[in-house]
Design an enzyme around this catalytic site. Sequence first.
Site, short mmCIF file in Angstrom:
data_model
loop_
_atom_site.label_atom_id
_atom_site.label_comp_id
_atom_site.label_asym_id
_atom_site.label_seq_id
_atom_site.Cartn_x
_atom_site.Cartn_y
_atom_site.Cartn_z
N LEU A 163 0.85 -1.21 0.00
CA LEU A 163 0.00 0.00 0.00
C LEU A 163 0.88 1.26 0.00
CD1 LEU A 163 -3.16 0.36 0.06
CD2 LEU A 163 -2.89 1.02 2.45
N ARG A 243 5.86 -5.69 -10.69
CA ARG A 243 6.96 -6.31 -11.42
C ARG A 243 6.67 -7.79 -11.57
NH1 ARG A 243 8.18 -2.02 -12.92
NH2 ARG A 243 10.10 -0.86 -12.57
N GLU A 272 10.41 -9.85 -19.62
CA GLU A 272 9.78 -9.05 -20.69
C GLU A 272 10.73 -8.89 -21.87
OE1 GLU A 272 8.50 -5.47 -18.71
OE2 GLU A 272 7.33 -6.63 -17.30
N HIS A 290 3.37 -3.97 -20.47
CA HIS A 290 3.99 -3.02 -19.52
C HIS A 290 3.66 -1.57 -19.87
CE1 HIS A 290 7.56 -2.58 -16.53
NE2 HIS A 290 6.74 -1.54 -16.43
C1 8YV Z 1 8.03 2.31 -17.08
C2 8YV Z 1 7.90 1.45 -14.68
O1 8YV Z 1 7.53 1.35 -17.95
O2 8YV Z 1 8.06 3.38 -13.37
C3 8YV Z 1 8.35 2.20 -13.50
O3 8YV Z 1 9.00 1.59 -12.62
O4 8YV Z 1 8.00 0.27 -14.72
C4 8YV Z 1 7.26 2.15 -15.82
O5 8YV Z 1 6.77 3.38 -15.46
C5 8YV Z 1 9.51 2.24 -17.03
O6 8YV Z 1 10.02 3.26 -16.28
C6 8YV Z 1 10.12 2.33 -18.40
O7 8YV Z 1 11.42 1.91 -18.29
#
Ligand code: 8YV
Length: 328
Positions: A163, A243, A272, A290
Amino acid sequence: MSSPGTTPDVPAGPATLLQVSPLLPRLEQALAERHRTVRLHELPDPDGFLRDRGGDVVAAVTSARFGVGDALMDALPNLRAIVHFGVGHETTDVVRARARGIDVSTTPDVLTDCVADLAVGALIDVMRRVSEADRYVRAGRWSTAPFPLASRVSGKRVGVLGLGRIGRAVARRLEGFGVEVAYCSRVPVPGVAYRRLPTARALAEWCDALVVTVAGGTGTKGLVSAEVLEALGSDGYLVNVARGSVVDESALVAAVEAGRIAGAALDVFADEPHVPRALLDSDRVVLLPHIASATRETREAMGDLVLRNVERFMAEGVLLTPVPESAH
Ligand code: 8YV
């Protein structure tokens, strides 16, 4: 000094800013205009550059996806700042960086709304079978039989795993659906009325849908285990906008294949852009590439925050939105 031929396209002089991975074109352009920027991933001989000129680099700009790995960090003896595009920072060892006097920033807050919007959209999609229904109409199957019934979202119990800012934004949105929210976090979150359950397993047992918004990294690897999926049960749904590493993907594949969970909506994966065949083949899984933060508005705001972090560091030697001590 660089030996002739190793880095022919990098002009001589102190390299101040290292761009580690591709970024938004507008951000790349601004970095190049304002600073002496070297794009490591575009160099014909990145190792040669690091060997000969790694000492010139004082700041690195990277994405949450690539981070700055240990070997790269070691090749940059004068590095003082790592600026991430994105809120995740598990690809950079922040403790290791801090021990070397390197500060690390991310882009918090600006992406919270879009990630939460997508989490709720994905939850509705998988429970109401929206993507599946779309495929059904396109395949011309509507005229042959009515679409099977889905699961109601309003009034259900949703467990939020982690949270933080994003988890709270998801919970706030779900209140509008009359959803009962509970959460599981390492420590109780002050100022929220939601019930806290002690473990991911207890949360999964309690809820109809589990939304994963916890940070990635070694501390949360495999947190959504076979046991947690078992507790979620054959009427339970999983949504992951955090993730891929947080979910035991093999256990998820097995649970989906055996119908041990009702469905899953996934924006993130273990490796990915590779998605396990069994998930691609399942109609009960919503698969997204993503995209939780991927709106024009949010990506621009993330780019601006990266730039402001770089500017602040170059001018004052400190970052604007450093990763807080408690976050690692
Ligand atoms: C983006 C992300 O896809 O902010 C994050 O941790 O996973 C996403 O916002 C990423 O930053 C792109 O590399």
